[in-house]
Every structure is written in structure tokens, then in C-alpha cells.
Write a protein that holds these residues in place. Structure first.
Motif, PDB file in Angstrom:
ATOM      1  N   THR A 142       0.856  -1.187   0.000  1.00  0.00           N
ATOM      2  CA  THR A 142       0.000   0.000   0.000  1.00  0.00           C
ATOM      3  C   THR A 142       0.888   1.231   0.000  1.00  0.00           C
ATOM      4  OG1 THR A 142      -1.610  -1.227   1.306  1.00  0.00           O
ATOM      5  CG2 THR A 142      -1.887   1.163   1.196  1.00  0.00           C
ATOM      6  N   SER A 143       0.594   2.148  -0.900  1.00  0.00           N
ATOM      7  CA  SER A 143       1.396   3.362  -0.994  1.00  0.00           C
ATOM      8  C   SER A 143       0.949   4.387   0.033  1.00  0.00           C
ATOM      9  CB  SER A 143       1.236   3.952  -2.400  1.00  0.00           C
ATOM     10  OG  SER A 143       1.867   5.207  -2.457  1.00  0.00           O
ATOM     11  N   SER A 144       1.867   5.244   0.439  1.00  0.00           N
ATOM     12  CA  SER A 144       1.487   6.353   1.323  1.00  0.00           C
ATOM     13  C   SER A 144       0.817   7.469   0.519  1.00  0.00           C
ATOM     14  CB  SER A 144       2.715   6.896   2.060  1.00  0.00           C
ATOM     15  OG  SER A 144       3.578   7.537   1.153  1.00  0.00           O
ATOM     16  N   PHE A 145       0.876   7.390  -0.815  1.00  0.00           N
ATOM     17  CA  PHE A 145       0.225   8.393  -1.659  1.00  0.00           C
ATOM     18  C   PHE A 145      -1.213   7.963  -1.951  1.00  0.00           C
ATOM     19  CE2 PHE A 145       4.761   8.748  -2.527  1.00  0.00           C
ATOM     20  CZ  PHE A 145       4.948  10.101  -2.307  1.00  0.00           C
ATOM     21  N   THR A 146      -2.132   8.899  -1.807  1.00  0.00           N
ATOM     22  CA  THR A 146      -3.569   8.628  -1.990  1.00  0.00           C
ATOM     23  C   THR A 146      -3.952   8.783  -3.455  1.00  0.00           C
ATOM     24  OG1 THR A 146      -3.968   9.430   0.229  1.00  0.00           O
ATOM     25  CG2 THR A 146      -5.864   9.451  -1.257  1.00  0.00           C
ATOM     26  N   ARG A 147      -4.872   7.936  -3.924  1.00  0.00           N
ATOM     27  CA  ARG A 147      -5.403   8.085  -5.288  1.00  0.00           C
ATOM     28  C   ARG A 147      -6.189   9.396  -5.366  1.00  0.00           C
ATOM     29  NH1 ARG A 147      -3.149   7.002  -9.398  1.00  0.00           N
ATOM     30  NH2 ARG A 147      -3.761   5.142 -10.493  1.00  0.00           N
ATOM     31  N   HIS A 148      -6.225   9.980  -6.567  1.00  0.00           N
ATOM     32  CA  HIS A 148      -6.942  11.244  -6.747  1.00  0.00           C
ATOM     33  C   HIS A 148      -8.382  11.155  -6.255  1.00  0.00           C
ATOM     34  CE1 HIS A 148      -3.832  13.033  -9.225  1.00  0.00           C
ATOM     35  NE2 HIS A 148      -3.749  11.897  -9.873  1.00  0.00           N
ATOM     36  N   HIS A 149      -8.799  12.187  -5.565  1.00  0.00           N
ATOM     37  CA  HIS A 149     -10.219  12.349  -5.230  1.00  0.00           C
ATOM     38  C   HIS A 149     -10.976  12.552  -6.547  1.00  0.00           C
ATOM     39  CE1 HIS A 149     -13.758  14.720  -4.008  1.00  0.00           C
ATOM     40  NE2 HIS A 149     -13.669  14.055  -2.865  1.00  0.00           N
ATOM     41  N   LEU A 184      -4.928   3.744  -2.067  1.00  0.00           N
ATOM     42  CA  LEU A 184      -6.217   3.872  -1.391  1.00  0.00           C
ATOM     43  C   LEU A 184      -6.861   5.191  -1.799  1.00  0.00           C
ATOM     44  CD1 LEU A 184      -5.086   2.790   2.211  1.00  0.00           C
ATOM     45  CD2 LEU A 184      -5.820   1.322   0.312  1.00  0.00           C
ATOM     46  N   ASP A 185      -8.184   5.252  -1.675  1.00  0.00           N
ATOM     47  CA  ASP A 185      -8.854   6.513  -2.001  1.00  0.00           C
ATOM     48  C   ASP A 185      -8.770   7.464  -0.800  1.00  0.00           C
ATOM     49  OD1 ASP A 185     -10.863   5.810  -0.182  1.00  0.00           O
ATOM     50  OD2 ASP A 185     -12.244   5.101  -1.725  1.00  0.00           O
ATOM     51  N   VAL A 186      -9.345   8.646  -0.935  1.00  0.00           N
ATOM     52  CA  VAL A 186      -9.219   9.654   0.136  1.00  0.00           C
ATOM     53  C   VAL A 186      -9.863   9.211   1.447  1.00  0.00           C
ATOM     54  CG1 VAL A 186      -8.907  11.730  -1.243  1.00  0.00           C
ATOM     55  CG2 VAL A 186     -11.206  10.876  -0.863  1.00  0.00           C
ATOM     56  N   ASP A 187     -10.765   8.243   1.377  1.00  0.00           N
ATOM     57  CA  ASP A 187     -11.393   7.735   2.603  1.00  0.00           C
ATOM     58  C   ASP A 187     -10.682   6.510   3.161  1.00  0.00           C
ATOM     59  OD1 ASP A 187     -13.459   9.663   2.648  1.00  0.00           O
ATOM     60  OD2 ASP A 187     -14.491   8.563   1.056  1.00  0.00           O
ATOM     61  N   GLY A 188      -9.596   6.107   2.488  1.00  0.00           N
ATOM     62  CA  GLY A 188      -8.820   4.981   2.998  1.00  0.00           C
ATOM     63  C   GLY A 188      -9.246   3.628   2.467  1.00  0.00           C
ATOM     64  N   TYR A 189     -10.154   3.617   1.487  1.00  0.00           N
ATOM     65  CA  TYR A 189     -10.572   2.343   0.888  1.00  0.00           C
ATOM     66  C   TYR A 189      -9.710   2.049  -0.336  1.00  0.00           C
ATOM     67  CZ  TYR A 189     -14.636   2.592   3.906  1.00  0.00           C
ATOM     68  OH  TYR A 189     -15.447   2.646   5.014  1.00  0.00           O
ATOM     69  N   ASP A 210     -15.853  -0.356  -6.409  1.00  0.00           N
ATOM     70  CA  ASP A 210     -16.795   0.260  -7.347  1.00  0.00           C
ATOM     71  C   ASP A 210     -16.099   1.423  -8.067  1.00  0.00           C
ATOM     72  OD1 ASP A 210     -16.705   1.956  -5.205  1.00  0.00           O
ATOM     73  OD2 ASP A 210     -18.762   1.627  -4.580  1.00  0.00           O
ATOM     74  N   LEU A 211     -16.761   1.891  -9.128  1.00  0.00           N
ATOM     75  CA  LEU A 211     -16.112   2.877  -9.995  1.00  0.00           C
ATOM     76  C   LEU A 211     -16.247   4.283  -9.420  1.00  0.00           C
ATOM     77  CD1 LEU A 211     -17.171   1.669 -13.538  1.00  0.00           C
ATOM     78  CD2 LEU A 211     -14.925   1.485 -12.490  1.00  0.00           C
ATOM     79  N   THR A 212     -15.405   4.574  -8.453  1.00  0.00           N
ATOM     80  CA  THR A 212     -15.355   5.966  -8.013  1.00  0.00           C
ATOM     81  C   THR A 212     -13.994   6.511  -8.393  1.00  0.00           C
ATOM     82  OG1 THR A 212     -14.906   5.092  -5.810  1.00  0.00           O
ATOM     83  CG2 THR A 212     -17.119   5.948  -6.222  1.00  0.00           C
ATOM     84  N   SER A 213     -12.988   6.230  -7.600  1.00  0.00           N
ATOM     85  CA  SER A 213     -11.690   6.836  -7.903  1.00  0.00           C
ATOM     86  C   SER A 213     -10.769   5.942  -8.739  1.00  0.00           C
ATOM     87  CB  SER A 213     -10.989   7.256  -6.615  1.00  0.00           C
ATOM     88  OG  SER A 213     -10.984   6.195  -5.712  1.00  0.00           O
ATOM     89  N   CYS A 214     -11.240   4.775  -9.153  1.00  0.00           N
ATOM     90  CA  CYS A 214     -10.393   3.957 -10.029  1.00  0.00           C
ATOM     91  C   CYS A 214     -10.783   4.170 -11.487  1.00  0.00           C
ATOM     92  CB  CYS A 214     -10.485   2.471  -9.673  1.00  0.00           C
ATOM     93  SG  CYS A 214     -12.092   1.716  -9.975  1.00  0.00           S
ATOM     94  N   LEU A 215      -9.849   3.835 -12.366  1.00  0.00           N
ATOM     95  CA  LEU A 215     -10.146   3.920 -13.794  1.00  0.00           C
ATOM     96  C   LEU A 215     -11.140   2.819 -14.166  1.00  0.00           C
ATOM     97  CD1 LEU A 215      -9.184   5.416 -16.454  1.00  0.00           C
ATOM     98  CD2 LEU A 215      -7.745   3.423 -16.846  1.00  0.00           C
ATOM     99  N   GLU A 216     -12.010   3.137 -15.107  1.00  0.00           N
ATOM    100  CA  GLU A 216     -12.969   2.122 -15.588  1.00  0.00           C
ATOM    101  C   GLU A 216     -12.213   1.236 -16.575  1.00  0.00           C
ATOM    102  OE1 GLU A 216     -16.574   3.773 -17.085  1.00  0.00           O
ATOM    103  OE2 GLU A 216     -17.551   1.817 -17.183  1.00  0.00           O
ATOM    104  N   GLY A 217     -11.528   0.256 -16.041  1.00  0.00           N
ATOM    105  CA  GLY A 217     -10.636  -0.574 -16.852  1.00  0.00           C
ATOM    106  C   GLY A 217     -11.389  -1.458 -17.835  1.00  0.00           C
ATOM    107  N   ILE A 218     -10.822  -1.591 -18.995  1.00  0.00           N
ATOM    108  CA  ILE A 218     -11.450  -2.433 -20.019  1.00  0.00           C
ATOM    109  C   ILE A 218     -11.172  -3.913 -19.714  1.00  0.00           C
ATOM    110  CG2 ILE A 218     -11.367  -2.968 -22.508  1.00  0.00           C
ATOM    111  CD1 ILE A 218     -11.052   0.230 -22.755  1.00  0.00           C
ATOM    112  N   THR A 219     -10.040  -4.193 -19.118  1.00  0.00           N
ATOM    113  CA  THR A 219      -9.772  -5.570 -18.678  1.00  0.00           C
ATOM    114  C   THR A 219     -10.701  -5.913 -17.513  1.00  0.00           C
ATOM    115  OG1 THR A 219      -7.476  -4.973 -19.129  1.00  0.00           O
ATOM    116  CG2 THR A 219      -7.873  -7.183 -18.248  1.00  0.00           C
TER     117      THR A 219
END
Ligand code: PMP
Length: 307
Positions: A142-149, A184-189, A210-219
Motif C-alpha cells: 500500500t502506498s502512502s500516496f492517496t489516489r486522486h479524489h 487507497l482513495d481519500v477515505d482509505g478504501y 466500485d467505480l469511483t476513484s479507479c479507472l474504468e478498466g477495459i480488462t
């Protein structure tokens, strides 16, 4: 990468690889606003085929739309151009990289008057996270950097600027000897990997954020379809990092990463610490599809006649 033989499609024509250059005052180079795709072509049973070309091209156009970048070409042209690049470079299997970027007319963040350029390159690229990882699973942290809000950088757009966050995360964990970062997202998930979506398996069911802060991956979308066809239930929900620790199996999905098993997160072994049975089943079926061995998914393939 710049010093190679071959051709790159640049603004409507194929140019020799070494001549596909741009000015140092290219706007995207300074401010990071640009969008791109990662696509793969496979040497399928009936010939070289690009996997889910339509969907990747749609996502590219949506990415540009989100950023109000006016695409100078229509979808049909960009679809044909991707095939043309594979053909021109005589690539039986490869990775394809279309990129949309602003020109060098002006500095400053006002972008609406700038020219928009499109380039498409293709080159051979093996297993992104290593051939051994595909079989034995990788170690992630787990990275200490948060995924974009969702309201900081647009998460539905596969954009150039997004990847500073991915690079920060990846280089942080790679320096400590891990194969890939989990963000992780801004809420830690759990959001996603630096360049992949994540799935876990627990009690025979699949779970993916679910599709919030992740890319909608085609794979990711292909795996959702395949899992459904295999009768596996997939639940899209918020996932905590300790749910991943306690999962039976975990894997990453992505065009570059394909389906890569994860055997460890944050020094906790996941399941048996190797590629699990459901991951193996999905990975095998996925490779059968991309290689044209599944008639029901021929519609995912766009053939490129190499000669
Ligand atoms: N998330 C990120 C951040 C990515 O860079 C990628 C790769 N494009 C993915 C997920 C997976 O998307 P896809 O399956 O469409 O390649």
C-alpha cells in the motif's frame, strides 16, 4: 525508446520513428493535460488482432471530452490509424499507445485555443509485471500516496497528469523491493494499483472496488463478463486493505498487466501465497479470448491483416 526503426502515426500520417518529435514548449509537457490509451494486439489463432479496440477508442474520446480537448480526428480514423501502426511496423503482437496532447502555441494554463495533436506508437511489450509474476503472483504494498479524489482529477479520464500520482506510488514501493503499489482513495478504501484495477476472491465470490476513484478498466470489464459467464458472482463495493489481507486470492487487471495474480500485500500472504484456482481459471479464459480461442468473444477482436 526514441531511437528505433519503424513508424509512428502522427497527426494523420505515418512518420519514421526517429522523426516523430515535438517542440519542448509543447503545452502538455509543461502542465500535464493530455489523454492517452494503452491497447494490446495479440497474435490470435486467425491472425493479429487488437483487443477491444472500439472500447479503448471510445474511452480515449471520452477522456478528451472530459478535458474539453477537441479531437481533430473522428473515431473511425483513430481506429484505422491504430491498425495502420501495427501493420506498418509488422507487429504480430504489441502494445499500442495513442496519445492526445496540446501544441506549443502558448504557455500559461489557458488551453482552449491550442492545437490538439494525436500520435500513435506501437511496440512489442511482454508481461508488464514480469512473466514469473503472471505465474507465481506478485508482492505489492500500500502506498502512502492517496489516489486522486473524484473531484481533483477526473477519474473517468485516462489522463497524462493522473500518472504523476501513479509514479510516486510505484517508485515508493519499488524502492523497497515490491513489484507494484496499491493506492487507497481519500477515505482509505482500496482504489486500484498504480496502473491496474484490483479484484479479490473470498468464499468463491469476486469483489472489486466500485467505480469511483479507479479507472474504468477495459480488462476489468472483460473480467466482469467472463466471471458472469463462469457463474461467479462479482460484487462491486468499497473494499478495505485488511479485506485484501484476508482474501483467498487477489489479482490485478490491466491492458499492460493483463491478469496478474497478487500473492502478498503489505507483507501479509494472501491465501496460499500463490496464484489461486479462480485467478487461474479467469487468467486462462482471458488469454483464450485475446488469442482468439473463444468464438463467443470474437467480437472483442479487431483483426489487422499484416500483409
Ligand atoms: N487503472 C489504471 C490507473 C491504469 O493505468 C490502468 C491501465 N490502463 C487500469 C486501471 C486498467 O485499465 P485497462 O484494463 O483498461 O487497461
Amino acid at each position: 525508446m526514441a531511437d528505433r526503426d519503424g513508424f509512428i502515426w502522427q497527426d494523420g500520417k505515418l512518420v519514421p520513428w526517429r522523426e516523430a518529435t515535438t517542440h519542448v514548449l509543447t503545452h502538455t509537457l509543461h502542465y500535464g493535460m493530455g489523454v492517452f490509451e494503452g491497447v494490446r494486439a495479440y497474435k490470435a489463432a486467425k491472425g493479429t488482432a487488437i483487443f477491444r479496440l472500439e472500447e479503448h477508442t471510445d474511452r480515449l474520446f471520452n477522456s478528451a471530452k472530459i478535458f474539453q480537448m477537441k479531437m481533430p480526428w473522428d473515431k473511425a480514423t483513430i481506429i484505422e490509424a491504430q491498425k495502420e501502426v501495427v501493420r506498418a511496423n509488422k507487429l504480430e503482437s504489441c502494445y499500442i499507445r495513442p496519445i492526445v496532447f496540446y501544441g506549443s502555441e502558448a504557455m500559461g494554463i489557458a488551453a482552449s485555443t491550442l492545437s490538439v495533436h494525436v500520435a500513435i506508437a506501437a511496440w512489442p511489450w511482454g508481461a508488464y509485471l514480469g512473466a514469473e509474476g503472471m505465474e507465481k503472483g506478485i508482492r505489492i504494498k500500500t502506498s502512502s500516496f492517496t489516489r486522486h479524489h473524484v473531484n481533483i482529477n477526473m477519474c473517468r479520464s485516462k489522463s497524462v497528469g493522473t500518472y504523476t500520482n501513479s509514479i510516486l506510488a510505484h517508485q515508493e514501493v519499488a524502492q523497497d523491493g515490491y513489484d507494484e503499489a496499491l493506492l487507497l482513495d481519500v477515505d482509505g478504501y482500496v482504489a486500484e494499483g498504480a496502473g491496474e484495477n484490483i479484484f479479490i476472491v473470498k468464499g468463491g465470490k469476486l469483489y472489486t472496488p466500485d467505480l469511483t476513484s479507479c479507472l474504468e478498466g477495459i480488462t476489468r470489464s472483460s473480467v466482469l463478463t467472463l466471471a458472469d459467464e463462469l457463474g461467479l458472482q462479482v460484487i462491486q463495493k468499497r473494499i478495505t486493505r485488511d479485506e485484501v489481507y484476508c482474501a483467498d486470492e487477489a489479482f490485478f487487471t490491466g491492458t499492460a498487466a493483463e491478469i496478474t495474480p497478487i500473492r502478498e500485500l503489505d507483507n501479509r500472504q494472501i491465501g496460499e501465497g500463490r496464484r489461486g484456482p479462480i485467478t487461474t481459471q479467469l487468467q486462462t479464459l482471458f488469454f483464450d479470448c485475446v488469442n482468439g480461442r473463444v468464438p463467443a468473444h470474437e467480437d472483442w477482436l479487431s483483426y489487422v491483416a499484416l500483409d
